[in-house]
Design an enzyme around this catalytic site. Structure first.
Site, short mmCIF file in Angstrom:
data_model
loop_
_atom_site.label_atom_id
_atom_site.label_comp_id
_atom_site.label_asym_id
_atom_site.label_seq_id
_atom_site.Cartn_x
_atom_site.Cartn_y
_atom_site.Cartn_z
N TYR A 95 0.84 -1.19 0.00
CA TYR A 95 0.00 0.00 0.00
C TYR A 95 0.88 1.24 0.00
O TYR A 95 2.02 1.22 0.47
CB TYR A 95 -0.95 0.03 1.20
CG TYR A 95 -0.28 0.25 2.54
CD1 TYR A 95 -0.19 1.52 3.09
CD2 TYR A 95 0.25 -0.81 3.24
CE1 TYR A 95 0.42 1.72 4.31
CE2 TYR A 95 0.85 -0.63 4.48
CZ TYR A 95 0.94 0.65 5.01
OH TYR A 95 1.54 0.84 6.22
N GLN A 162 6.06 6.34 9.59
CA GLN A 162 4.83 6.82 9.00
C GLN A 162 4.90 7.05 7.50
O GLN A 162 3.95 7.59 6.93
CB GLN A 162 4.40 8.12 9.68
CG GLN A 162 3.81 7.92 11.07
CD GLN A 162 2.54 7.10 11.04
OE1 GLN A 162 2.56 5.91 11.30
NE2 GLN A 162 1.43 7.72 10.71
N TRP A 187 -1.83 2.76 12.71
CA TRP A 187 -1.91 1.34 12.32
C TRP A 187 -0.58 0.82 11.78
O TRP A 187 -0.10 -0.23 12.21
CB TRP A 187 -3.01 1.17 11.28
CG TRP A 187 -3.25 -0.25 10.86
CD1 TRP A 187 -4.10 -1.15 11.45
CD2 TRP A 187 -2.66 -0.95 9.75
NE1 TRP A 187 -4.05 -2.35 10.79
CE2 TRP A 187 -3.18 -2.26 9.74
CE3 TRP A 187 -1.74 -0.60 8.76
CZ2 TRP A 187 -2.82 -3.21 8.79
CZ3 TRP A 187 -1.37 -1.54 7.82
CH2 TRP A 187 -1.90 -2.83 7.84
N ASP A 188 0.02 1.51 10.82
CA ASP A 188 1.24 0.98 10.21
C ASP A 188 2.43 1.05 11.17
O ASP A 188 3.31 0.20 11.12
CB ASP A 188 1.57 1.68 8.89
CG ASP A 188 1.39 3.17 8.94
OD1 ASP A 188 1.08 3.71 10.02
OD2 ASP A 188 1.55 3.82 7.90
N THR A 189 2.45 2.04 12.07
CA THR A 189 3.50 2.07 13.09
C THR A 189 3.38 0.84 13.98
O THR A 189 4.38 0.19 14.31
CB THR A 189 3.39 3.33 13.95
OG1 THR A 189 3.63 4.48 13.13
CG2 THR A 189 4.40 3.31 15.10
#
Length: 616
Positions: A95, A162, A187-189
């Site tokens: 993504y 991030q 979320w991605d962290t």
């Protein structure tokens, strides 16, 4: 069986101006290094209210390599990614942000890092050497600060958490997704931190990056939202796994003894202190605990008066139990997390909103500081006027030689002067704080909202300014009301008089005669000791209280030797902590409250309220 190996997800919320161009560039770039039929592009449309759904549907109808995954409600950035990944067909999940801020020349490197099987997770980085990133000041400052906090608290090795340019294997995603709690920007962290903790192979590589359009970074939202998520993850990964009921019961006492043994071993003759402690009268030590216990109903009465002025009712014994539990939490947990437990208890059992719950705690702290300052202030003023502070410093310097700590020489006399100045400064700050609150109560206008919105126009800023305004208003309601101020002030003085009386009983247990001079010294020693532990530098102020107490007692009394003064400070503090822990355990059983559950639920409830407020 599908031939798709790589699924690229484009999280989209109101991207009607850019989504079509982004999909075209993504398809072209993927086709340049992947076989036909080996990839798909998924537009993860997250409850948009513009033309993004319509455009995404048309693109999917026109090209079978494009799919449109729609959500009727807002899932958040992380929630939309999870929703799309669960429906993706590829074994390599990718993504990136739809603004294409990251140069697409890096897409092949990102995909192949995971598709080749060499890594489980890959992420671009704007903070590594050899990259080019045009970062505006606002983004650079917030990004650098955020990444520093993540590395510090969550022990991550990544430089940039991030960057919206990541890939993860299907197997790794399936293993981690149940552990990831955030559904938005964090979320991605959280995925990166968990992947490192679980031993997955994570690659970070430099990318060229150029911001497109207006930044979505918001100072208020980032500080309160992302910061709370960092603390939540730190708690879950580093603190919560180490806490059990047995640990909760014993942690306060163990920390007390450990800190004291270390402190005593550094400065004093350990055997002399133990000899002094062994000679103490155990009956009087037990009596000191009974005396200290008397202060707790007074705390409950004071808290009832505070809540009553804020418009909430509560019986004294229930509130006393809530205070016992929260103070036990402050002994067990770092950074005064026990305060959140009390806010949770009064919210759950008496429906007191969190802002009012924390405001009531702040009011207590203000009056505690004022009471301590009043009780010790007269002695301090007398010492300053008569040169007594120099007397204390000279006495300590003469008895205690310089100490080597961390390669530096610590002069005891200088430390004594500093401790007294800090205590005086904290007391002065408390008085000035009350004066500021009183002055602000006379002002008209929503100054809090104006101040917050000068740095942010995000919806979360309105929520934060509202919370702060309610908090300040609740504090003003008590402090500016003469009757309430008098009742709470007198109650605070009574609480701290009992605290000093406890220390005097301990002195008597050590065979020290309780004279008028000792009473004055005890008031000053207890006051400065508690002022010294105002900041949560150690659980329950362990070590800080003992050090300040000993400095004062030894410096002002010729008949109390250093080992005895330190022994008294140890027993005094241990007695108070033991009474607190025992009272906390009884209250937890009575009110059926678990410390760890209360901490978790107070955090979660606060997040729910914040989320609800930002959606309004």
């Amino acid at each position: 069986m599908s031939d798709v190996e790589v699924s690229v997800v484009l999280p989209a919320y109101n991207e009607e101006a850019t989504i079509e161009r982004t999909v075209e560039v993504t398809l072209e770039t993927l086709a340049s290094f992947l076989p036909a039929g080996a990839f798909e592009v998924i537009v993860a449309e997250d409850g948009c209210d513009d033309r993004t759904p319509e455009i995404a549907t048309r693109l999917a109808d026109e090209d079978d390599r494009v799919r449109h995954v729609h959500s009727d409600e807002r899932l958040g950035r992380g929630g939309a990614l999870e929703y799309a990944f669960e429906r993706a067909e590829g074994e390599t999940l990718v993504y990136f942000d739809t603004d294409l801020a990251t140069d697409m020349k890096h897409l092949e490197e990102l995909v192949e890092s995971v598709r080749s099987g060499e890594y489980d997770v890959a992420t671009g980085s704007r903070w590594m050497p050899d990259n080019q990133a045009d970062r505006p000041t606002k983004r650079a400052v917030s990004s650098l600060g955020y990444n520093t906090l993540v590395r510090l608290f969550l022990r991550s090795d990544m430089q940039d958490h991030q960057c919206g340019f990541k890939a993860i294997s299907r197997e790794t995603f399936d293993a981690l997704r149940s552990e990831v709690e955030d559904e938005h920007w964090f979320w991605d962290t959280e995925v990166l931190v968990l992947a490192q903790r679980r031993g997955y192979r994570v690659r970070e590589f430099p990318v060229d990056w150029e911001p497109k359009g207006d930044t979505k970074v918001d100072l208020v939202r980032d500080v309160f939202g992302m910061g709370s998520q960092i603390l939540r993850t730190w708690w879950q990964l580093s603190v919560s796994p180490r806490i059990s009921r047995r640990v909760s019961m014993a942690a306060g006492s163990l920390l007390v003894m450990l800190a004291l043994v270390v402190a005593v071993g550094v400065v004093f003759d350990l055997q002399a202190v133990f000899d002094a402690m062994s000679g103490a009268d155990p009956r009087l030590v037990a009596a000191s605990g009974a005396v200290y216990l008397l202060s707790w109903p007074l705390r409950g009465l004071r808290y009832r008066d505070i809540l009553d002025r804020l418009g909430f009712t509560g019986d004294t014994w229930f509130l006393t139990g809530a205070i016992f539990i929260s103070q036990t939490g402050n002994l067990v947990f770092p950074a005064r997390l026990g305060d959140g437990v009390r806010a949770y208890v009064v919210k759950a059992r008496r429906d007191v909103p969190y802002p009012s719950g924390f405001a009531s705690l702040a009011i207590e702290r203000v009056f505690d500081l004022l009471a301590i300052t009043v009780l010790g202030g007269s002695v301090l003023v007398g010492l300053v006027l008569t040169g007594g502070t120099e007397q204390i410093a000279e006495a300590i310097a003469a008895e205690i030689p310089p100490v080597q700590i961390g390669g530096e020489t610590i002069d005891a006399g200088a430390a004594a002067r500093t401790a007294l100045r800090v205590a005086a400064g904290v007391g002065a700050a408390a008085v000035l704080g009350v004066l500021a609150i009183l002055a602000s109560a006379r002002l008209e206008g929503d100054y809090v909202h104006r101040a917050v919105t000068t740095v942010s126009n995000d919806s979360y800023a309105d929520y934060v300014s509202g919370v702060i305004a309610q908090f300040v208003g609740d504090v003003q309601a008590v402090v500016s009301d003469r009757g309430a101020f008098l009742r709470v002030g007198v109650g605070s003085l009574a609480i701290w008089v009992v605290d000093v009386a406890t220390a005097l009983v301990v002195f008597h247990a050590f065979g020290v005669d309780v004279t008028t001079a000792l009473v004055a010294t005890a008031f000053f020693a207890v006051s400065v000791g508690n002022l010294a532990k105002v900041l949560p530098l150690s659980p329950g102020g362990i070590g800080l209280y003992e050090g300040a107490f000993t400095l004062i007692v030894f410096g002002l009394t010729e008949e109390v030797a250093v080992p005895v003064a330190f022994a008294v400070s140890i027993v005094d503090h241990v007695v108070k902590n033991v009474v607190t822990i025992l009272g906390g355990l009884v209250s937890m059983a009575w009110l059926n409250v678990s410390l760890t559950t209360a901490v978790e639920e107070s955090r979660e409830a606060g997040e729910v309220e914040a989320a609800a407020a930002t959606e309004d």
